[in-house]
Design a protein around this motif. Sequence first.
Motif, PDB file in Angstrom:
ATOM      1  N   VAL A   1       0.857  -1.187   0.000  1.00  0.00           N
ATOM      2  CA  VAL A   1       0.000   0.000   0.000  1.00  0.00           C
ATOM      3  C   VAL A   1       0.896   1.242   0.000  1.00  0.00           C
ATOM      4  O   VAL A   1       2.032   1.205   0.484  1.00  0.00           O
ATOM      5  CB  VAL A   1      -0.956   0.045   1.217  1.00  0.00           C
ATOM      6  N   ILE A   2       0.366   2.290  -0.558  1.00  0.00           N
ATOM      7  CA  ILE A   2       1.107   3.553  -0.683  1.00  0.00           C
ATOM      8  C   ILE A   2       0.539   4.565   0.306  1.00  0.00           C
ATOM      9  O   ILE A   2      -0.683   4.706   0.430  1.00  0.00           O
ATOM     10  CB  ILE A   2       0.999   4.104  -2.120  1.00  0.00           C
ATOM     11  N   TYR A   3       1.433   5.260   1.017  1.00  0.00           N
ATOM     12  CA  TYR A   3       0.992   6.371   1.881  1.00  0.00           C
ATOM     13  C   TYR A   3       1.672   7.644   1.410  1.00  0.00           C
ATOM     14  O   TYR A   3       2.893   7.676   1.187  1.00  0.00           O
ATOM     15  CB  TYR A   3       1.328   6.124   3.352  1.00  0.00           C
ATOM     16  N   ALA A   4       0.875   8.706   1.247  1.00  0.00           N
ATOM     17  CA  ALA A   4       1.407   9.998   0.821  1.00  0.00           C
ATOM     18  C   ALA A   4       0.791  11.099   1.679  1.00  0.00           C
ATOM     19  O   ALA A   4      -0.363  11.008   2.094  1.00  0.00           O
ATOM     20  CB  ALA A   4       1.105  10.250  -0.656  1.00  0.00           C
ATOM     21  N   ARG A   5       1.571  12.118   1.950  1.00  0.00           N
ATOM     22  CA  ARG A   5       1.088  13.243   2.766  1.00  0.00           C
ATOM     23  C   ARG A   5       1.836  14.500   2.359  1.00  0.00           C
ATOM     24  O   ARG A   5       3.017  14.454   2.014  1.00  0.00           O
ATOM     25  CB  ARG A   5       1.335  12.984   4.261  1.00  0.00           C
ATOM     26  N   VAL A   6       1.145  15.617   2.425  1.00  0.00           N
ATOM     27  CA  VAL A   6       1.793  16.913   2.246  1.00  0.00           C
ATOM     28  C   VAL A   6       1.013  17.929   3.061  1.00  0.00           C
ATOM     29  O   VAL A   6      -0.220  17.907   3.093  1.00  0.00           O
ATOM     30  CB  VAL A   6       1.868  17.336   0.754  1.00  0.00           C
ATOM     31  N   SER A   7       1.713  18.796   3.770  1.00  0.00           N
ATOM     32  CA  SER A   7       1.046  19.850   4.524  1.00  0.00           C
ATOM     33  C   SER A   7       0.822  21.052   3.616  1.00  0.00           C
ATOM     34  O   SER A   7       1.458  21.195   2.564  1.00  0.00           O
ATOM     35  CB  SER A   7       1.886  20.276   5.734  1.00  0.00           C
ATOM     36  N   THR A   8      -0.086  21.922   4.017  1.00  0.00           N
ATOM     37  CA  THR A   8      -0.385  23.124   3.218  1.00  0.00           C
ATOM     38  C   THR A   8       0.859  23.975   3.053  1.00  0.00           C
ATOM     39  O   THR A   8       1.132  24.503   1.967  1.00  0.00           O
ATOM     40  CB  THR A   8      -1.496  23.938   3.907  1.00  0.00           C
TER      41      THR A   8
ATOM     42  N   ASN B   1       3.358  -8.063  11.156  1.00  0.00           N
ATOM     43  CA  ASN B   1       4.239  -8.617  10.105  1.00  0.00           C
ATOM     44  C   ASN B   1       4.203  -7.788   8.825  1.00  0.00           C
ATOM     45  O   ASN B   1       4.203  -8.326   7.711  1.00  0.00           O
ATOM     46  CB  ASN B   1       3.855 -10.076   9.795  1.00  0.00           C
ATOM     47  N   ILE B   2       4.165  -6.474   8.990  1.00  0.00           N
ATOM     48  CA  ILE B   2       4.147  -5.555   7.848  1.00  0.00           C
ATOM     49  C   ILE B   2       5.417  -4.722   7.875  1.00  0.00           C
ATOM     50  O   ILE B   2       5.757  -4.130   8.905  1.00  0.00           O
ATOM     51  CB  ILE B   2       2.905  -4.640   7.902  1.00  0.00           C
ATOM     52  N   SER B   3       6.126  -4.688   6.769  1.00  0.00           N
ATOM     53  CA  SER B   3       7.364  -3.905   6.689  1.00  0.00           C
ATOM     54  C   SER B   3       7.067  -2.487   6.199  1.00  0.00           C
ATOM     55  O   SER B   3       6.005  -2.223   5.634  1.00  0.00           O
ATOM     56  CB  SER B   3       8.373  -4.586   5.768  1.00  0.00           C
ATOM     57  N   PHE B   4       8.016  -1.599   6.427  1.00  0.00           N
ATOM     58  CA  PHE B   4       7.885  -0.186   6.047  1.00  0.00           C
ATOM     59  C   PHE B   4       9.057   0.163   5.133  1.00  0.00           C
ATOM     60  O   PHE B   4      10.213  -0.102   5.460  1.00  0.00           O
ATOM     61  CB  PHE B   4       7.898   0.680   7.308  1.00  0.00           C
ATOM     62  N   ARG B   5       8.756   0.737   3.976  1.00  0.00           N
ATOM     63  CA  ARG B   5       9.806   1.049   3.005  1.00  0.00           C
ATOM     64  C   ARG B   5       9.765   2.522   2.625  1.00  0.00           C
ATOM     65  O   ARG B   5       8.690   3.082   2.403  1.00  0.00           O
ATOM     66  CB  ARG B   5       9.645   0.197   1.744  1.00  0.00           C
ATOM     67  N   SER B   6      10.942   3.139   2.551  1.00  0.00           N
ATOM     68  CA  SER B   6      11.071   4.510   2.048  1.00  0.00           C
ATOM     69  C   SER B   6      11.717   4.462   0.672  1.00  0.00           C
ATOM     70  O   SER B   6      12.811   3.907   0.504  1.00  0.00           O
ATOM     71  CB  SER B   6      11.924   5.363   2.989  1.00  0.00           C
ATOM     72  N   TYR B   7      11.039   5.031  -0.330  1.00  0.00           N
ATOM     73  CA  TYR B   7      11.550   4.992  -1.706  1.00  0.00           C
ATOM     74  C   TYR B   7      12.812   5.837  -1.850  1.00  0.00           C
ATOM     75  O   TYR B   7      13.823   5.369  -2.385  1.00  0.00           O
ATOM     76  CB  TYR B   7      10.473   5.496  -2.670  1.00  0.00           C
ATOM     77  N   SER B   8      12.790   7.093  -1.382  1.00  0.00           N
ATOM     78  CA  SER B   8      13.916   8.015  -1.586  1.00  0.00           C
ATOM     79  C   SER B   8      15.155   7.584  -0.810  1.00  0.00           C
ATOM     80  O   SER B   8      16.274   7.666  -1.312  1.00  0.00           O
ATOM     81  CB  SER B   8      13.529   9.435  -1.173  1.00  0.00           C
ATOM     82  N   GLU B   9      14.950   7.129   0.444  1.00  0.00           N
ATOM     83  CA  GLU B   9      16.101   6.734   1.262  1.00  0.00           C
ATOM     84  C   GLU B   9      16.532   5.291   1.005  1.00  0.00           C
ATOM     85  O   GLU B   9      17.561   4.855   1.528  1.00  0.00           O
ATOM     86  CB  GLU B   9      15.770   6.901   2.747  1.00  0.00           C
TER      87      GLU B   9
ATOM     88  N   SER C   1      -4.315  -7.200   8.674  1.00  0.00           N
ATOM     89  CA  SER C   1      -3.330  -7.828   7.769  1.00  0.00           C
ATOM     90  C   SER C   1      -3.763  -7.785   6.311  1.00  0.00           C
ATOM     91  O   SER C   1      -3.683  -8.787   5.583  1.00  0.00           O
ATOM     92  CB  SER C   1      -3.065  -9.279   8.202  1.00  0.00           C
ATOM     93  N   LYS C   2      -4.209  -6.630   5.859  1.00  0.00           N
ATOM     94  CA  LYS C   2      -4.675  -6.495   4.481  1.00  0.00           C
ATOM     95  C   LYS C   2      -3.536  -6.295   3.482  1.00  0.00           C
ATOM     96  O   LYS C   2      -3.764  -6.263   2.275  1.00  0.00           O
ATOM     97  CB  LYS C   2      -5.663  -5.329   4.376  1.00  0.00           C
ATOM     98  N   PHE C   3      -2.303  -6.122   3.980  1.00  0.00           N
ATOM     99  CA  PHE C   3      -1.165  -5.903   3.086  1.00  0.00           C
ATOM    100  C   PHE C   3       0.114  -6.354   3.780  1.00  0.00           C
ATOM    101  O   PHE C   3       0.125  -6.663   4.988  1.00  0.00           O
ATOM    102  CB  PHE C   3      -1.068  -4.433   2.659  1.00  0.00           C
ATOM    103  N   ASP C   4       1.216  -6.379   3.018  1.00  0.00           N
ATOM    104  CA  ASP C   4       2.502  -6.868   3.534  1.00  0.00           C
ATOM    105  C   ASP C   4       3.523  -5.752   3.729  1.00  0.00           C
ATOM    106  O   ASP C   4       4.495  -5.933   4.469  1.00  0.00           O
ATOM    107  CB  ASP C   4       3.105  -7.901   2.575  1.00  0.00           C
ATOM    108  N   GLU C   5       3.323  -4.625   3.046  1.00  0.00           N
ATOM    109  CA  GLU C   5       4.332  -3.560   3.123  1.00  0.00           C
ATOM    110  C   GLU C   5       3.684  -2.197   2.889  1.00  0.00           C
ATOM    111  O   GLU C   5       2.742  -2.075   2.110  1.00  0.00           O
ATOM    112  CB  GLU C   5       5.422  -3.796   2.066  1.00  0.00           C
ATOM    113  N   VAL C   6       4.203  -1.192   3.600  1.00  0.00           N
ATOM    114  CA  VAL C   6       3.802   0.201   3.391  1.00  0.00           C
ATOM    115  C   VAL C   6       4.985   0.921   2.766  1.00  0.00           C
ATOM    116  O   VAL C   6       6.115   0.827   3.268  1.00  0.00           O
ATOM    117  CB  VAL C   6       3.431   0.890   4.718  1.00  0.00           C
ATOM    118  N   ILE C   7       4.734   1.630   1.675  1.00  0.00           N
ATOM    119  CA  ILE C   7       5.805   2.366   1.021  1.00  0.00           C
ATOM    120  C   ILE C   7       5.463   3.852   0.987  1.00  0.00           C
ATOM    121  O   ILE C   7       4.315   4.237   0.728  1.00  0.00           O
ATOM    122  CB  ILE C   7       6.085   1.829  -0.406  1.00  0.00           C
ATOM    123  N   VAL C   8       6.461   4.690   1.274  1.00  0.00           N
ATOM    124  CA  VAL C   8       6.304   6.150   1.240  1.00  0.00           C
ATOM    125  C   VAL C   8       7.410   6.737   0.379  1.00  0.00           C
ATOM    126  O   VAL C   8       8.445   6.102   0.150  1.00  0.00           O
ATOM    127  CB  VAL C   8       6.362   6.764   2.657  1.00  0.00           C
TER     128      VAL C   8
END
Length: 553
Positions: free
Chosen positions: A10-17, A106-114, A75-82
């Motif tokens: 799953v993808i998580y995205a956020r931006v403040s005003t 059992n869900i991993s967290f991934r950062s694309y840029s880092e 447990s709807k997914f295996d990894e969160v990517i930001v």
Amino acid sequence: MKYAVIKRVVIYARVSTEEQAENGYSIDAQLDILRNYCMATQAAVMDEYVDRGVSGKSIDGRYELQRLLKDAEESKFDEVIVWKFNRMARKNIDLLHIVEKLEKNNISFRSYSENFETSTPMGRFALQMMGAVGELERNTIIDNVKMGHRQRARMGFHNGKVPLGYTIVEGKGGSREAKTEVIIVEEEVAIVRYIFEQYAAGHGLKTIANDLNHRGRKTKNGKPFSTTAIRDLLDNPMFVGKIRYNQYENWAEKRRKGKGTDIILVDGHHPPIVSQELWDKVQLLRKKKGALPKKRFEGEYLLTGLIRCPECGAAMTASRTVNRSKDGEKITRMYYSCGRFRSQGSAVCHANSVRKVEAEQAVTERIQQAVTQPDILKKVVQSVNERRSGRIKPLRDELTAVQARIDKLEEKKRKYLELYEIDDIDRDMFSERLSLLNKDLDTELTRRSKLELDLRDDQADPVSLELVHDLMAKFDALLHHSPFQQRKTLMHLIVKKITLDDKKRVCSVDLAFNEETQKHFLSLAPSAENMAEGAFPFSGKASKLKHLFQITI
């Protein structure tokens, strides 16, 4: 024959005003990058969670992140990517807390840029190090901003909002520090001077607030005056031509406990409203009255802040009266009285006092009745489930309306883009209109996320009679066997509000139970064996509440 296991991502995205305005961060750009990455790695994108125009300082108001964490528990997914790890949280401790919740499922967290993910020891180490570096960078930026504010203050320029009597306009000076100017608002000046003159004449904070409210005067925020508002005005040296800065540090987190050690107090460039002589007189009186002993109420008030005034709905606070009998004996009577009346006077509300003993007895009896009389509790649970099901249609209707507004705003954006592409609208106008549309769109998308979250909770399994009886029985047992401080803590954890009727009798008690209150406070009834002093009784594993639910008794 071996089959490749497709990773559910799953993808998580956020931006403040502020980030969008100042740095040009774009939600769409984040999503495009992450979608392409998932496609290249042959990962299946199960969902996208997008918080628009929301700060990463805390989880509050980030409804999509809350939905993500709820889905993680299932447990709807295996990894969160930001796109970057700071999209998930700004503070390292918050980031680690979120990642810990994911890892429990059992869900991993991934950062694309880092370029790291937490399924390996090195990935977890990288997360901790980069989180610490990110927080250091954020704190450095905050310190640099504060340094600029301190420099402005030392030069006599005001930072932030101005109090009653002043307003900010564009400055006439050419320097960077003088880009804004503080000027007097004549219609507000009379109120400020009146407050100082009345206090100097010996009137108290409540008397002044009450008088102003009877006259229909309002604070800078358009609210009735309270004793706190009057006190803050009397203590503000800006009215005598001074600039004070750094009185409190980290106000949002520490409030008045964050007293500053390096307070700046210099002559300002703005005009004063009160004379130095009047200011000195008021400060002398403030100092003298501050040295007087505070009023102390004897007795233990269990329900302060929970009982609501039957007239205005404000929280009721502790009060008492002291009288003498015919033989000269002192008689003290304790009450709960309207907090707004005590703070803002009779122009806003009335005392509506209710005897302390009667109110507390009525509340505890109401709780005990719900436990001992099955018919009452059965009706309560039936009402809860009916109310939950009855909320679904209005929420769905509102969600439909919100989605219609989102579609309309998206259509407007598309039309403006078409006009811009055929040179029918100039760049400045296009940029201005697009900015306004994006702002409205962010508001509607955030509202949609909240509604979807509310609908999800309301469509959960019906609340069972056995569960409610179990919780109520343990709550009642703790109230009867715990010392005062524990009983008060429990009340404020579980009781949302206590409503009085027009005859000042307890009308209803609203209770709210969630996973944390059940796990830590209602897991076991008290007993002499496990009752440690100053601690709530707890042993064994409590059953898990999946959703917050509320009942009224």
